[in-house]
Enzyme design. Structure first.
Site, PDB file in Angstrom:
ATOM      1  N   ARG A  59       0.790  -1.236   0.000  1.00 55.89           N
ATOM      2  CA  ARG A  59       0.000   0.000   0.000  1.00 55.89           C
ATOM      3  C   ARG A  59       0.826   1.292   0.000  1.00 55.89           C
ATOM      4  O   ARG A  59       0.259   2.372   0.112  1.00 55.89           O
ATOM      5  CB  ARG A  59      -0.976   0.055   1.185  1.00 55.89           C
ATOM      6  CG  ARG A  59      -2.073  -0.984   1.136  1.00 55.89           C
ATOM      7  CD  ARG A  59      -3.280  -0.524   1.910  1.00 55.89           C
ATOM      8  NE  ARG A  59      -2.980  -0.227   3.292  1.00 55.89           N
ATOM      9  CZ  ARG A  59      -3.818   0.418   4.103  1.00 55.89           C
ATOM     10  NH1 ARG A  59      -4.983   0.836   3.655  1.00 55.89           N
ATOM     11  NH2 ARG A  59      -3.484   0.660   5.357  1.00 55.89           N
ATOM     12  N   ASP A  60       2.126   1.220  -0.128  1.00 58.56           N
ATOM     13  CA  ASP A  60       2.912   2.458  -0.171  1.00 58.56           C
ATOM     14  C   ASP A  60       4.171   2.272  -1.023  1.00 58.56           C
ATOM     15  O   ASP A  60       5.268   2.687  -0.646  1.00 58.56           O
ATOM     16  CB  ASP A  60       3.292   2.895   1.244  1.00 58.56           C
ATOM     17  CG  ASP A  60       3.636   4.383   1.316  1.00 58.56           C
ATOM     18  OD1 ASP A  60       3.272   5.127   0.381  1.00 58.56           O
ATOM     19  OD2 ASP A  60       4.257   4.801   2.307  1.00 58.56           O
ATOM     20  N   ILE A  61       4.000   1.658  -2.189  1.00 63.38           N
ATOM     21  CA  ILE A  61       5.127   1.473  -3.100  1.00 63.38           C
ATOM     22  C   ILE A  61       5.403   2.804  -3.799  1.00 63.38           C
ATOM     23  O   ILE A  61       4.519   3.408  -4.394  1.00 63.38           O
ATOM     24  CB  ILE A  61       4.820   0.377  -4.138  1.00 63.38           C
ATOM     25  CG1 ILE A  61       4.611  -0.968  -3.425  1.00 63.38           C
ATOM     26  CG2 ILE A  61       5.945   0.268  -5.157  1.00 63.38           C
ATOM     27  CD1 ILE A  61       4.096  -2.048  -4.330  1.00 63.38           C
TER      28      ILE A  61
END
Length: 379
Positions: free
Chosen positions: A124-126
């Site tokens: 969820r935070d690439i």
């Protein structure tokens, strides 16, 4: 927090703070002298960190301690000696398709390991700042603060987390995050690596553009459904991207055998506008264009306010000034070395960018004209 965990945590001596907002510290273990990273979090998913610690997946920081007290979780994890992809982009500039492939394919492998867990772990935070290239050249994915387990029965995320521009629509409340959420972020990351900008900028229409477009579909059902599907598609486009970087139109793609359409070299950002892509027809067109306006500037005649033709020094100043104006317009409109992107308000909406383009061109013209008048007077 148990007595054992409290003692183990006390063995890590804080050295320096990485990020004040995230409470990330570089620490040293007083027993073995090794360097680690300590994070304290108010919003977290302890189950994800515990699963990561137990699974010991490749190419993510190894978790050594995960403990909670009151509403705070503290994690001790491996310190990656290396450089983030964001720092690399800031230092070296945009990357070509070959370099992008060398980094993104290993990231896909890491994400596939996460998604293959039961239940799937969604990062969820690439983004570039969370992709590390270690000193020995290994690609690693860090920062699982926003990660969560995919819940088949949930309709939306409990916490809305992620990074603006890289976060998928479902991270803003439009459904639940799932593996396709990470695929969206990978698409934006690929685009950012190629342009140091985001897909709404319209700066890139090269060989990987169809892949990016499918990754970032608003409806997650229209994206690649699995990382393996994305990787398979990349393997089709990457050979074309290596041999034909920066193919800008469908007609160019289909006519790549034509030597006038095939690039002679990988896109080079610092070459003059018209020569960066290495495409022969573009370079020939640019050559004629540069020669034409050079001839125009060297042969133009200028009259003063009394209608008398200028000669000598004043004429030379006006001709050089005209040359600088035209060359500046070409380099600005061609976004040479991202000069246009670096100016205020040029990363806003398309309408704002259009308005500011006219504003900056006008201001540039006025500044050069004032310089011409000043130099005429000084002469």
């Amino acid at each position: 927090m148990t007595v054992e965990e409290r003692y183990e945590l006390s063995c890590y001596q804080e050295l320096t703070r990485f990020d004040e907002h995230k409470n990330v510290w570089l620490v040293r273990n007083t027993e073995n002298g090794m360097i680690y990273v300590k994070k304290t979090m108010q919003l977290y998913n302890r189950e994800v960190y515990q699963r990561l610690m137990a699974a010991d997946l490749p190419n993510i920081p190894k978790i050594y301690l995960c403990t909670c007290e009151d509403s705070t979780m503290t994690v001790i994890e491996e310190y990656i000696h290396g450089t983030s992809l964001m720092d690399m982009l800031q230092k070296d500039g945009i990357m070509d398709e070959r370099h992008v492939a060398q980094i993104i394919l290993p990231v896909c492998d890491i994400i596939e390991h996460l998604h293959s867990q039961v239940p799937s772990i969604v990062h969820r935070d690439i983004k570039p700042s969370n992709i590390m290239i270690s000193n020995d050249g290994v690609i690693k994915l860090i920062d699982f603060n926003a990660a969560r387990e995919y819940d088949l029965g949930a309709t939306q995320d409990t916490y809305l987390m992620g990074t603006r521009h890289f976060a998928a629509p479902e991270q803003y409340g439009f459904g639940q995050s799932d593996p396709r959420t990470d695929i969206y972020a990978i698409g934006v990351t690929i685009y950012y690596m190629l342009t140091k900008n985001f897909p709404d900028s319209g700066l890139y229409l090269g060989s990987l553009y169809p892949v990016i477009q499918k990754c970032i579909c608003m409806n997650k059902n229209d994206r690649y459904q699995t990382i393996s599907e994305l990787r398979k598609e990349l393997s089709v486009y990457i050979p074309a991207a290596i041999s034909q970087p920066r193919i800008h139109t469908a007609s160019e793609t289909s006519s790549s055998a034509n030597p006038f359409l095939k690039p002679l070299y990988t896109y080079k950002e610092k070459l003059p506008v018209g020569f960066r892509s290495g495409v022969i027809w573009k370079m020939l067109t640019a050559s004629f264009g540069y020669l034409d306006f050079f001839w125009l500037c060297s042969s133009v005649t200028v009259n003063n306010s009394n209608g008398k033709k200028l000669t000598g020094y004043p004429l030379t100043v006006n001709r050089v000034g005209l040359f600088i104006i035209i060359l500046g317009y070409v380099f600005f409109l061609g976004n040479y070395c991202h000069v246009k992107d670096a100016l205020p308000l040029m990363k806003k909406s398309k309408q704002t960018r259009l308005i500011m383009t006219f504003v900056y061109l006008f201001l540039y013209f006025v500044i050069i004209m004032f310089m011409i008048l000043f130099l005429e007077g000084a002469g």
